[in-house]
Design an enzyme around this catalytic site. Structure first.
Site, PDB file in Angstrom:
ATOM      1  N   HIS A 264       0.848  -1.208   0.000  1.00 12.78           N
ATOM      2  CA  HIS A 264       0.000   0.000   0.000  1.00 12.78           C
ATOM      3  C   HIS A 264       0.874   1.245   0.000  1.00 12.78           C
ATOM      4  CE1 HIS A 264       0.110   1.113   4.383  1.00 12.78           C
ATOM      5  NE2 HIS A 264       0.137  -0.195   4.612  1.00 12.78           N
TER       6      HIS A 264
ATOM      7  N   HIS B  73       4.198   3.250  13.108  1.00 15.25           N
ATOM      8  CA  HIS B  73       3.302   4.405  13.198  1.00 15.25           C
ATOM      9  C   HIS B  73       3.927   5.525  14.022  1.00 15.25           C
ATOM     10  CE1 HIS B  73      -0.826   2.815  11.692  1.00 15.25           C
ATOM     11  NE2 HIS B  73       0.181   2.331  10.980  1.00 15.25           N
TER      12      HIS B  73
ATOM     13  N   ASP C 253       3.811  -6.035   3.669  1.00 17.33           N
ATOM     14  CA  ASP C 253       3.634  -4.951   4.634  1.00 17.33           C
ATOM     15  C   ASP C 253       4.803  -4.989   5.606  1.00 17.33           C
ATOM     16  OD1 ASP C 253       2.357  -2.909   6.291  1.00 17.33           O
ATOM     17  OD2 ASP C 253       0.466  -3.562   5.420  1.00 17.33           O
TER      18      ASP C 253
ATOM     19  N   GLU D  33      -5.097   1.760   2.602  1.00 18.44           N
ATOM     20  CA  GLU D  33      -5.003   0.613   3.509  1.00 18.44           C
ATOM     21  C   GLU D  33      -5.203   1.035   4.947  1.00 18.44           C
ATOM     22  OE1 GLU D  33      -3.000  -2.316   6.226  1.00 18.44           O
ATOM     23  OE2 GLU D  33      -2.627  -0.175   5.946  1.00 18.44           O
ATOM     24  N   GLU D  34      -4.613   2.159   5.313  1.00 22.84           N
ATOM     25  CA  GLU D  34      -4.642   2.585   6.709  1.00 22.84           C
ATOM     26  C   GLU D  34      -6.041   2.956   7.190  1.00 22.84           C
ATOM     27  OE1 GLU D  34      -2.286   2.229   8.693  1.00 22.84           O
ATOM     28  OE2 GLU D  34      -0.430   2.208   7.545  1.00 22.84           O
TER      29      GLU D  34
END
Length: 363
Positions: free
Chosen positions: A75, A330, A243, A220-221
């Site tokens: 992504h 993140h 990922d 995606e997030e």
């Protein structure tokens, strides 16, 4: 080992979920050098490298009865912020795009993607001198944070920004020791780079038996939307979602919870309930045959990746997950090892070369 130029370009180009166009354009520009590239209304991209085999007759579970087509999926979006309100003094109130830890945001510089170009700002907080003692131990909430662009008032701010503009943290990649780098947006520019690099390696080798596609999918997030729509439209026979996963070698991580995947240990091949056992086993066999370092992870439920949308698209797609170990997910200092990233692409390119018309995906 230096950071590949294409990956650096991707890491330094902002593209939070729903506003991925700049990063997607960078990805396409590089992929167009060796592949046929297409895009769609969701902003997702597909780079196609044609297969070399003329086999047409024995494979089960493939669209044409020949060598299965293969999609490598990363992504292209990243987490970010969105402006929800501009107050009378010109400060911007914000909400999260994707999963943000507010503690990571305090004191950061930001790049706001506005109508007439980027606007720079900072996320400020009341100085510690003015914080009451009982407040100092309390975690900040995102609704308490604001972006300061230096505006005199609301009218001044509205000249350059508006509600709905998105922003990312302003941070360039930095080189650490042992071929490791830290940057924002490693999740998941790493995956989109691996999709690109796998397709490039296959093209460089003159193709693989079946068609190989690199995908850079969007959103995606915030719900896997780009993967779902691209899988429904393209319908590959096999898909591997690439990922990042939690590295196990930094303080505060328990290997009993997540398994053992330190930086430098290579791609992480996931096994579990939603994943196709033949594809997963074939990836493990490829890694062993090619001498590519790797580890295994396990899941008894959804993977939390694009694989969850792809595997149930159309009438079902044989799907696997391969991940790259990442520290501090993140955050603005996501950290990965270049060798792990390149080994993931090598694994997937080698897997593509091993596919043949006698593959049986039915179960």
């Amino acid at each position: 080992m230096s950071l590949p130029d294409v990956l650096r370009d991707l890491l330094t180009t902002p593209g939070p979920s729903g506003r991925e166009a700049a990063a997607a354009n960078v990805w396409r520009a590089h992929a167009e050098k060796f592949a046929e590239v297409e895009k769609d209304t969701f902003g997702s991209s597909v780079a196609r490298v044609a297969g070399t085999s003329t086999a047409t007759g024995t494979s089960s579970g493939t669209a044409e009865g020949g060598v299965p087509s293969l999609a490598i999926v990363g992504h292209i979006d990243e987490i970010g912020l969105i402006v929800t309100h501009i107050d009378d003094k010109g400060f911007l109130r914000i909400a999260s795009v994707g999963g943000q830890d507010p503690q990571q945001l305090v004191g950061q510089r930001v790049r706001i993607l506005a109508r007439d170009g980027e606007v720079r700002g900072v996320i400020g907080k009341k100085p510690i001198h003015l914080i009451e003692a009982d407040e100092r131990s309390r975690a900040a909430k995102i609704k308490e944070l604001t972006i300061d662009i230096g505006a005199a008032d609301k009218a001044d701010a509205l000249e350059v920004v508006r509600v709905g503009d998105v922003a990312v943290i302003d941070a360039e990649p930095i080189e650490l020791r042992q071929g490791r780098f830290a940057s924002r947006s490693m999740d998941n520019r790493i995956g989109s780079f691996v999709a690109y690099e796998t397709a490039r390696l296959v093209a460089e080798a003159g193709g693989a038996p079946g068609e190989v596609m690199g995908w850079a999918v969007t959103q995606e997030e915030t719900g896997l939307a780009g993967a779902a729509t691209t899988a429904h439209r393209v319908r590959p026979d096999i898909a591997v979602a690439v990922d990042v996963t939690f590295a196990s070698d930094h303080p505060g991580v328990d290997v009993n919870d997540i398994g053992e995947h330190p930086l430098g240990s290579g791609p992480v091949i996931e096994r579990g309930t939603p994943l196709h056992p033949w594809v997963t086993d074939a990836l493990i066999e490829t890694a062993e045959a090619e001498g590519i370092p790797h580890t295994l992870s396990a899941t008894g439920r959804a993977t939390g990746t694009d694989a969850d949308a792809i595997q149930i698209a159309a009438d079902g797609i044989a799907t696997a997950v391969v991940s790259v170990p990442l520290r501090y997910m993140h955050s603005v200092v996501e950290t990965a090892q270049v060798e792990d990233i390149l080994n993931t692409a090598k694994l997937l390119a080698a897997f593509a070369q091993r596919l043949s018309a006698d593959v049986d995906l039915l179960r």
